[in-house]
Design a protein around this motif. Structure first.
Motif, mmCIF file in Angstrom:
data_model
loop_
_atom_site.group_PDB
_atom_site.id
_atom_site.type_symbol
_atom_site.label_atom_id
_atom_site.label_comp_id
_atom_site.label_asym_id
_atom_site.label_seq_id
_atom_site.Cartn_x
_atom_site.Cartn_y
_atom_site.Cartn_z
ATOM 1 N N VAL A 83 125.705 17.062 25.034
ATOM 2 C CA VAL A 83 125.993 18.427 25.478
ATOM 3 C C VAL A 83 126.458 18.380 26.921
ATOM 4 N N GLN A 84 127.613 18.977 27.190
ATOM 5 C CA GLN A 84 128.101 19.118 28.564
ATOM 6 C C GLN A 84 128.321 20.595 28.846
ATOM 7 N N LEU A 85 127.758 21.075 29.947
ATOM 8 C CA LEU A 85 127.907 22.475 30.331
ATOM 9 C C LEU A 85 128.382 22.533 31.775
ATOM 10 N N ASP A 86 129.524 23.185 31.996
ATOM 11 C CA ASP A 86 130.110 23.313 33.331
ATOM 12 C C ASP A 86 129.994 24.743 33.833
ATOM 13 N N VAL A 87 129.875 24.904 35.153
ATOM 14 C CA VAL A 87 129.807 26.225 35.768
ATOM 15 C C VAL A 87 131.008 26.424 36.678
ATOM 16 N N HIS A 88 131.263 27.693 37.025
ATOM 17 C CA HIS A 88 132.310 28.002 37.994
ATOM 18 C C HIS A 88 131.871 27.542 39.387
ATOM 19 N N GLU A 89 132.789 27.634 40.339
ATOM 20 C CA GLU A 89 132.513 27.153 41.690
ATOM 21 C C GLU A 89 131.298 27.835 42.313
ATOM 22 N N ASP A 90 131.079 29.105 41.978
ATOM 23 C CA ASP A 90 129.938 29.840 42.535
ATOM 24 C C ASP A 90 128.687 29.713 41.665
ATOM 25 N N GLY A 91 128.743 28.862 40.635
ATOM 26 C CA GLY A 91 127.626 28.734 39.716
ATOM 27 C C GLY A 91 126.662 27.624 40.081
ATOM 28 N N CYS A 92 125.539 27.571 39.353
ATOM 29 C CA CYS A 92 124.542 26.535 39.597
ATOM 30 C C CYS A 92 123.584 26.454 38.412
ATOM 31 N N PHE A 93 122.791 25.393 38.380
ATOM 32 C CA PHE A 93 121.743 25.204 37.391
ATOM 33 C C PHE A 93 120.388 25.253 38.094
ATOM 34 N N LYS A 94 119.398 25.825 37.424
ATOM 35 C CA LYS A 94 118.050 25.887 37.966
ATOM 36 C C LYS A 94 117.056 25.410 36.916
ATOM 37 N N LYS A 95 116.012 24.738 37.366
ATOM 38 C CA LYS A 95 114.978 24.268 36.460
ATOM 39 C C LYS A 95 113.617 24.377 37.123
ATOM 40 N N ILE A 96 112.571 24.181 36.340
ATOM 41 C CA ILE A 96 111.210 24.240 36.862
ATOM 42 C C ILE A 96 110.919 22.983 37.681
ATOM 43 N N VAL A 97 110.436 23.190 38.886
ATOM 44 C CA VAL A 97 110.106 22.079 39.777
ATOM 45 C C VAL A 97 108.652 22.225 40.222
ATOM 46 N N LYS A 98 107.896 21.144 40.096
ATOM 47 C CA LYS A 98 106.511 21.129 40.550
ATOM 48 C C LYS A 98 106.449 20.439 41.904
ATOM 49 N N THR A 99 105.989 21.167 42.891
ATOM 50 C CA THR A 99 105.898 20.641 44.254
ATOM 51 C C THR A 99 104.455 20.239 44.556
ATOM 52 N N PRO A 100 104.187 18.954 44.738
ATOM 53 C CA PRO A 100 102.808 18.519 45.005
ATOM 54 C C PRO A 100 102.354 18.897 46.403
ATOM 55 N N LYS A 101 101.064 19.086 46.552
ATOM 56 C CA LYS A 101 100.465 19.366 47.846
ATOM 57 C C LYS A 101 99.356 18.360 48.117
ATOM 58 N N ALA A 102 99.014 18.237 49.391
ATOM 59 C CA ALA A 102 97.957 17.297 49.759
ATOM 60 C C ALA A 102 96.641 17.665 49.091
ATOM 61 N N LYS A 103 96.378 18.962 49.004
ATOM 62 C CA LYS A 103 95.170 19.453 48.350
ATOM 63 C C LYS A 103 95.560 20.541 47.355
ATOM 64 N N GLY A 104 94.834 20.616 46.284
ATOM 65 C CA GLY A 104 95.135 21.637 45.286
ATOM 66 C C GLY A 104 96.140 21.155 44.261
ATOM 67 N N LYS A 105 96.584 22.091 43.431
ATOM 68 C CA LYS A 105 97.478 21.763 42.323
ATOM 69 C C LYS A 105 98.946 21.795 42.708
ATOM 70 N N GLY A 106 99.281 22.283 43.884
ATOM 71 C CA GLY A 106 100.678 22.385 44.244
ATOM 72 C C GLY A 106 101.283 23.672 43.714
ATOM 73 N N SER A 107 102.581 23.817 43.871
ATOM 74 C CA SER A 107 103.265 25.032 43.432
ATOM 75 C C SER A 107 104.306 24.704 42.374
ATOM 76 N N ILE A 108 104.592 25.700 41.549
ATOM 77 C CA ILE A 108 105.586 25.561 40.490
ATOM 78 C C ILE A 108 106.597 26.679 40.661
ATOM 79 N N SER A 109 107.880 26.333 40.716
ATOM 80 C CA SER A 109 108.909 27.342 40.924
ATOM 81 C C SER A 109 110.208 26.925 40.254
ATOM 82 N N THR A 110 111.127 27.885 40.167
ATOM 83 C CA THR A 110 112.449 27.613 39.619
ATOM 84 C C THR A 110 113.393 27.316 40.771
ATOM 85 N N LYS A 111 113.918 26.093 40.828
ATOM 86 C CA LYS A 111 114.772 25.699 41.935
ATOM 87 C C LYS A 111 116.114 25.176 41.435
ATOM 88 N N GLU A 112 117.105 25.287 42.310
ATOM 89 C CA GLU A 112 118.453 24.835 41.991
ATOM 90 C C GLU A 112 118.487 23.319 41.839
#
Length: 296
Positions: free
Chosen positions: A15-44
């Motif tokens: 599967v290949q999916l292309d976007v226009h010049e002003d487009g982008c892809f975003k996915k779930i990213v888990k950001t680890p922290k020194a303490k705790g579970k970290g944060s989860i967000s949708t990032k480019e």
């Protein structure tokens, strides 16, 4: 089980999916922290430019598909589920149901507001090298294009405005809905509907994909327990090309969601997507062992 198993072909797709010049892809990213579970967000999604090694937004996504590829509200539900995934199977089912319930009350673009056309290129030799050129396709059209120059090409329009378009290589979907293609027998998602006799049985080794639409998040949820909520759109070898609208009904760049084998993404300003047999695998298929008791 190995001794009694059957060796069968299994199609692998790309599967290949292309976007226009002003487009982008975003996915779930888990950001680890020194303490705790970290944060989860949708990032480019950012990639490294091969020329100057600069970090730039991804404009072309490529992924391997063995099971299914879908566009619509099911992928949005899945993206929300990934944000809140738990560590237990039972609780995960509750999270999935809750995400589906929430998305019923959110405005999500329907398929006919996202995809302007789906073209099917059939009958070509050297299928990986086919140059797909499609012009002036009718809005909401499913167009069958023959590379052999046949004059009986035809197009049809998707009925209504479904919430999800699913491209299937196997008979299950969403980790719980089974026999999706078989259960939709006799239910056409096209206008004119045509003859359902042209649709055959589904197989993961026949070099074909099956396309099914679901009208709403509710029908997707019911499919996990009661089969037959989907409607058939097409079955064929491809390659397949999706073309997207430049803007949504409000004049803004199209923002939608897609998934490949349970990997969920948000995409802004998509341009086109191509699904074709995997060119790096001879014949686009591998050999697998199928347990004798599971063969139909």
């Amino acid at each position: 089980k190995w001794i009694n198993a059957m060796v069968e072909d299994f199609d692998i797709w790309e599967v290949q999916l292309d976007v226009h010049e002003d487009g982008c892809f975003k996915k779930i990213v888990k950001t680890p922290k020194a303490k705790g579970k970290g944060s989860i967000s949708t990032k480019e999604v950012i990639m490294e430019n091969s020329q100057d090694k600069q970090k730039v937004p991804m404009k072309s996504f490529k992924g391997n598909m063995a099971n299914y590829f879908s566009i619509g509200i099911d992928a949005r539900i899945g993206l929300g589920f990934e944000k809140n995934r738990s560590t237990t199977r039972c609780l995960n089912k509750c999270v999935y149901c809750w995400e589906g319930f929430k998305k019923m009350f959110l405005s999500t673009l329907k398929i006919n507001s996202i995809i302007s056309s789906l073209a099917v290129i059939e009958g070509g030799d050297g299928i990986c090298d086919v140059d797909i050129e499609i012009e002036d396709l009718d809005k909401k059209a499913i167009t069958v294009v023959s590379t052999k120059g046949n004059s009986d090409n035809k197009s049809a329009v998707i009925k209504g405005n479904p919430a999800t378009l699913v491209c299937l290589n196997i008979n299950s979907f969403m980790g719980g809905a089974s026999d999706v293609w078989a259960a939709s027998r006799g239910k056409s998602g096209l206008q004119p509907s045509g003859s359902n006799e042209k649709f055959g049985e589904q197989s993961f080794g026949d070099s074909k994909l099956e396309f099914v639409v679901f009208n709403s998040a509710t029908s997707l949820g019911i499919e996990r327990f009661v089969n037959g909520r989907g409607k058939r759109v097409f079955q064929g070898q491809g390659p397949f090309e999706y073309r997207f609208h430049n803007n949504d009904p409000n004049g803004n760049p199209v923002t939608t969601y897609f998934q490949i084998d349970g990997e969920f993404y948000q995409v802004v300003s998509p341009k086109l997507a191509i699904v074709k047999p995997h060119c790096k695998i001879p014949g686009g298929r591998i050999k697998v062992l199928i347990e004798a008791s599971s063969r139909k």
